[in-house]
Design an enzyme around this catalytic site. Structure first.
Site, mmCIF file in Angstrom:
data_model
loop_
_atom_site.group_PDB
_atom_site.id
_atom_site.type_symbol
_atom_site.label_atom_id
_atom_site.label_comp_id
_atom_site.label_asym_id
_atom_site.label_seq_id
_atom_site.Cartn_x
_atom_site.Cartn_y
_atom_site.Cartn_z
ATOM 1 N N LYS A 1 0.752 -1.255 0.254
ATOM 2 C CA LYS A 1 0.096 -0.019 0.456
ATOM 3 C C LYS A 1 0.897 1.297 -0.167
ATOM 4 C CE LYS A 1 -1.933 2.720 2.592
ATOM 5 N NZ LYS A 1 -1.686 3.924 1.136
ATOM 6 N N SER B 1 4.493 8.409 9.608
ATOM 7 C CA SER B 1 5.280 9.094 10.730
ATOM 8 C C SER B 1 5.108 8.677 12.320
ATOM 9 C CB SER B 1 4.012 10.260 10.692
ATOM 10 O OG SER B 1 2.970 9.532 10.908
ATOM 11 N N GLU C 1 9.561 2.287 11.040
ATOM 12 C CA GLU C 1 10.890 2.713 10.545
ATOM 13 C C GLU C 1 10.187 4.376 10.097
ATOM 14 O OE1 GLU C 1 13.983 2.290 9.549
ATOM 15 O OE2 GLU C 1 13.794 0.704 9.870
ATOM 16 N N CYS D 1 13.046 11.092 6.249
ATOM 17 C CA CYS D 1 13.451 11.302 7.725
ATOM 18 C C CYS D 1 15.018 11.258 8.532
ATOM 19 C CB CYS D 1 13.815 9.574 8.083
ATOM 20 S SG CYS D 1 13.977 8.582 6.961
ATOM 21 N N GLU E 1 9.174 17.010 14.997
ATOM 22 C CA GLU E 1 9.848 16.451 13.171
ATOM 23 C C GLU E 1 9.199 17.839 12.204
ATOM 24 O OE1 GLU E 1 8.241 13.552 11.010
ATOM 25 O OE2 GLU E 1 10.870 13.452 10.322
HETATM 26 P P1 NAD Z 1 2.314 9.085 6.934
HETATM 27 O O1 NAD Z 1 2.409 8.104 8.295
HETATM 28 O O2 NAD Z 1 1.077 9.514 7.162
HETATM 29 O O3 NAD Z 1 1.941 8.086 6.329
HETATM 30 C C1 NAD Z 1 2.505 6.599 5.589
HETATM 31 C C2 NAD Z 1 1.728 5.716 5.082
HETATM 32 O O4 NAD Z 1 0.747 5.159 5.858
HETATM 33 C C3 NAD Z 1 1.346 5.850 4.281
HETATM 34 O O5 NAD Z 1 1.002 4.729 3.145
HETATM 35 C C4 NAD Z 1 -0.410 6.424 4.275
HETATM 36 O O6 NAD Z 1 -1.965 5.893 3.552
HETATM 37 C C5 NAD Z 1 0.019 5.222 5.793
HETATM 38 N N1 NAD Z 1 -1.083 4.820 6.733
HETATM 39 C C6 NAD Z 1 -1.304 6.289 7.076
HETATM 40 N N2 NAD Z 1 -2.363 6.295 8.227
HETATM 41 C C7 NAD Z 1 -2.235 4.797 8.379
HETATM 42 C C8 NAD Z 1 -3.096 3.815 9.796
HETATM 43 N N3 NAD Z 1 -4.023 4.189 10.423
HETATM 44 N N4 NAD Z 1 -2.710 2.766 9.211
HETATM 45 C C9 NAD Z 1 -1.896 1.814 8.145
HETATM 46 N N5 NAD Z 1 -1.762 2.744 7.717
HETATM 47 C C10 NAD Z 1 -1.398 4.698 7.885
HETATM 48 O O7 NAD Z 1 3.785 8.938 6.936
HETATM 49 P P2 NAD Z 1 3.584 10.686 5.957
HETATM 50 O O8 NAD Z 1 3.520 11.830 6.022
HETATM 51 O O9 NAD Z 1 3.563 9.878 4.790
HETATM 52 O O10 NAD Z 1 5.979 10.177 5.584
HETATM 53 C C11 NAD Z 1 6.083 11.118 6.495
HETATM 54 C C12 NAD Z 1 6.891 11.047 7.708
HETATM 55 O O11 NAD Z 1 7.607 9.394 7.723
HETATM 56 C C13 NAD Z 1 7.715 11.177 8.425
HETATM 57 O O12 NAD Z 1 7.847 10.967 9.881
HETATM 58 C C14 NAD Z 1 8.900 10.995 8.302
HETATM 59 O O13 NAD Z 1 10.056 10.815 8.794
HETATM 60 C C15 NAD Z 1 9.022 9.531 8.083
HETATM 61 N N6 NAD Z 1 9.768 8.603 7.037
HETATM 62 C C16 NAD Z 1 10.688 7.955 8.164
HETATM 63 C C17 NAD Z 1 11.753 7.402 7.118
HETATM 64 C C18 NAD Z 1 12.124 5.666 8.249
HETATM 65 O O14 NAD Z 1 13.047 4.547 7.272
HETATM 66 N N7 NAD Z 1 12.460 6.280 9.631
HETATM 67 C C19 NAD Z 1 11.406 7.004 5.601
HETATM 68 C C20 NAD Z 1 11.113 8.267 5.226
HETATM 69 C C21 NAD Z 1 9.662 8.923 6.161
#
Ligand code: NAD
Length: 489
Positions: free
Chosen positions: A171, A224, A245, A279, A379
């Protein structure tokens, strides 16, 4: 565009769609993608469950052959895919090509691991008995990812999961769906059997359905900390394996003996590359007081020269942020930063010329930032750098560690003793010495501590701890009953 289920491009049963919008020009609607429902998720998981029965029995090196071919196809389609990725999520073509290179490296790495996937043997307590333990595939893996590395991050999870004999339902983020479809095309062309890899598009609802599905045995998540923590809580109730992650708030320390040209190059790339939306982005800069003013002056001058624009245009160095919601969030942090600290560069949305149609924020620097300030603690995930001043190495380490996250970190110094002390003392999954906070390599463990992760590491062979279970085997060839804890003692 459609979902990819059981080797077939399939419209959502919900009939609903969402638009994929170019963040550099929001008049450019790239395509509509399915807003998947629980029925779509179920179809994809069913396909993956069925495919698992034969994929797990495919000899691992044969699985590796397919991954190697995928690496070749990623290489062949690199320029085309980079253009698709930049158009849908904004970072420059140089960066999207780097993103794809990470998947190429991971494909070749995962392929070679299919000839190892080492287990171990150990002596038995008994005569004529052999003990061994080896890695088993688990089943259907639900992979949920963010948009900032649309190919690299999914590849870190999906390719090793497949190498180990699992099947996958992916997804992707609704901000980078097109890249995910090309990922599927590449795996299909490489020869992956139908159902082994499936893509369902959608938002949080589709992600939550995937987590919930009883046949999904492992959840691999990047996103996140807030979302990841909620997913982990649900997985705990469902007894599912989950790797997380999550967010970062990474510090770069520059000591007074550092090579300042090197350190400044590192900050610019770490803080403003990928528009600060990594990230591992450098979002906190901790400067020794002796060199603070000099470094800040040079950073102001250099950050103001960075060329903002459409990442597909040559000469662009900083692309847009991902969407209106993120633009609003970053601008609200910038307003808080202006109230609490001193804004010395940027601090505004850039709407000059064609940029009025996109989500551009000028590289922004705050000084006088302490651990009390919001821009130090939270962040922001945008082109915003918070600069703090310290008077000693010990104070720098304490400040770096005063953080809810623990992903990446960096120290610039020529003092080898300080370098080794920092490697030991900085609380983060990754520490760079004389290099910026970014730049993961596919064959090394990647991940973080505290609010960043839950103890797992992607990259390197450690990723197989996520996507395999241990099977321990005792072979007794003595021909009589041996009772280990009774007859021996
Ligand atoms: P997000 O948490 O909003 O979404 C991430 C994914 O989760 C998306 O595909 C989203 O549709 C899905 N999602 C959202 N709510 C959900 C739920 N309740 N159940 C299941 N899936 C759900 O994050 P974002 O805004 O897309 O990305 C930014 C964040 O990602 C930042 O915090 C960044 O630091 C982090 N990030 C971390 C790494 C790492 O390796 N540590 C790498 C890249 C990004």
């Amino acid at each position: 565009m459609k979902n990819y289920i059981n080797g077939t491009w399939t419209a959502s049963e919900s009939g609903r769609t969402f638009p994929n919008i170019n963040p550099a020009d929001n008049r450019d609607v790239i395509a509509e993608f399915p807003l998947s429902s629980s029925a779509d998720v179920s179809s994809a998981v069913q396909a993956a469950s069925t495919a698992f029965q034969s994929w797990k029995l495919t000899p691992a090196p044969k699985r590796g052959d397919i991954l190697r071919r995928a690496g070749d196809i990623f290489t062949r389609r690199k320029d085309e895919l980079a253009d698709v990725m930049t158009r849908e999520m904004g970072k420059t073509l140089t960066e999207t090509k780097g993103d794809i290179q990470e998947a190429i490296d991971t494909a070749y790495y995962a392929a070679t691991e299919t000839r190892r996937l080492f287990g171990y043997t150990a002596p038995s307590e008994m005569h004529n008995k052999m003990n061994l333990s080896f890695r088993m595939p688990i089943g259907v893996c639900g992979i949920i990812t963010a948009w900032n590395f649309p190919i690299a991050v999914p590849s870190w999870k999906i390719l090793p999961a497949l190498a180990a004999g699992n099947t996958v339902v992916f997804k992707p983020s609704d901000d980078s769906p097109h890249s995910a479809n090309i990922f599927a095309e590449i795996l299909e062309e490489a020869g992956l059997p139908a159902g082994v890899f499936n893509v369902i598009h959608g938002d949080a609802e589709a992600g939550a359905e995937l987590v919930e599905h009883p046949d999904v045995r492992v959840v691999g998540f990047t996103g996140s900390t807030q979302t990841g923590t909620a997913i982990a809580a649900r997985c705990a109730q469902l007894n599912k394996k989950v790797s997380l992650e999550m967010g970062g708030k990474n510090a770069q320390i520059v000591m007074n003996d550092a090579d300042l040209d090197l350190a400044i190059d590192g900050v610019l790339w770490g803080a403003f590359g990928t528009t600060g939306q990594r990230c591992t982005a450098t979002s906190r800069l901790i400067l020794h007081e002796d060199i603070h003013d000099l470094v800040v002056d040079r950073l102001i001058a250099l950050s103001q020269k960075l060329v903002l624009g459409d990442g597909r245009k040559s000469g662009t160095q900083v692309g847009p942020v991902i969407n209106q919601r993120q633009l609003d969030k970053i601008m609200s942090y910038i307003e808080i930063g202006k109230q609490q600290t001193t804004c010395v560069a940027g601090g505004y949305r850039d709407t000059d010329g064609d940029k009025q149609h996109g989500y551009f924020i000028a590289p922004t620097i705050f000084t006088g930032v302490t651990s009390e300030h919001t821009t130090f603690r939270e962040e922001i995930f945008g082109p915003v750098l918070s600069v703090s001043k310290v008077s000693s190495f010990e104070q720098a380490i304490t400040l770096a560690n005063d953080c809810a996250y623990g992903l990446s970190s960096s120290l610039y110094t020529k003092d080898v003793n300080r370098a080794f002390a920092a490697i030991r003392d900085i609380e983060a999954g990754i520490t760079y010495i004389n290099a910026p906070t970014i730049g993961a390599e596919a064959h090394m463990p990647f991940g973080g501590i505290k609010g960043t992760g839950n103890g797992h590491r992607e990259g390197g062979w450690t990723v197989f701890d996520i996507f395999t279970e241990w099977k321990t085997v005792y072979v007794d060839y003595s021909g009589h009953l041996q009772r280990a804890q009774i007859d021996n003692y």
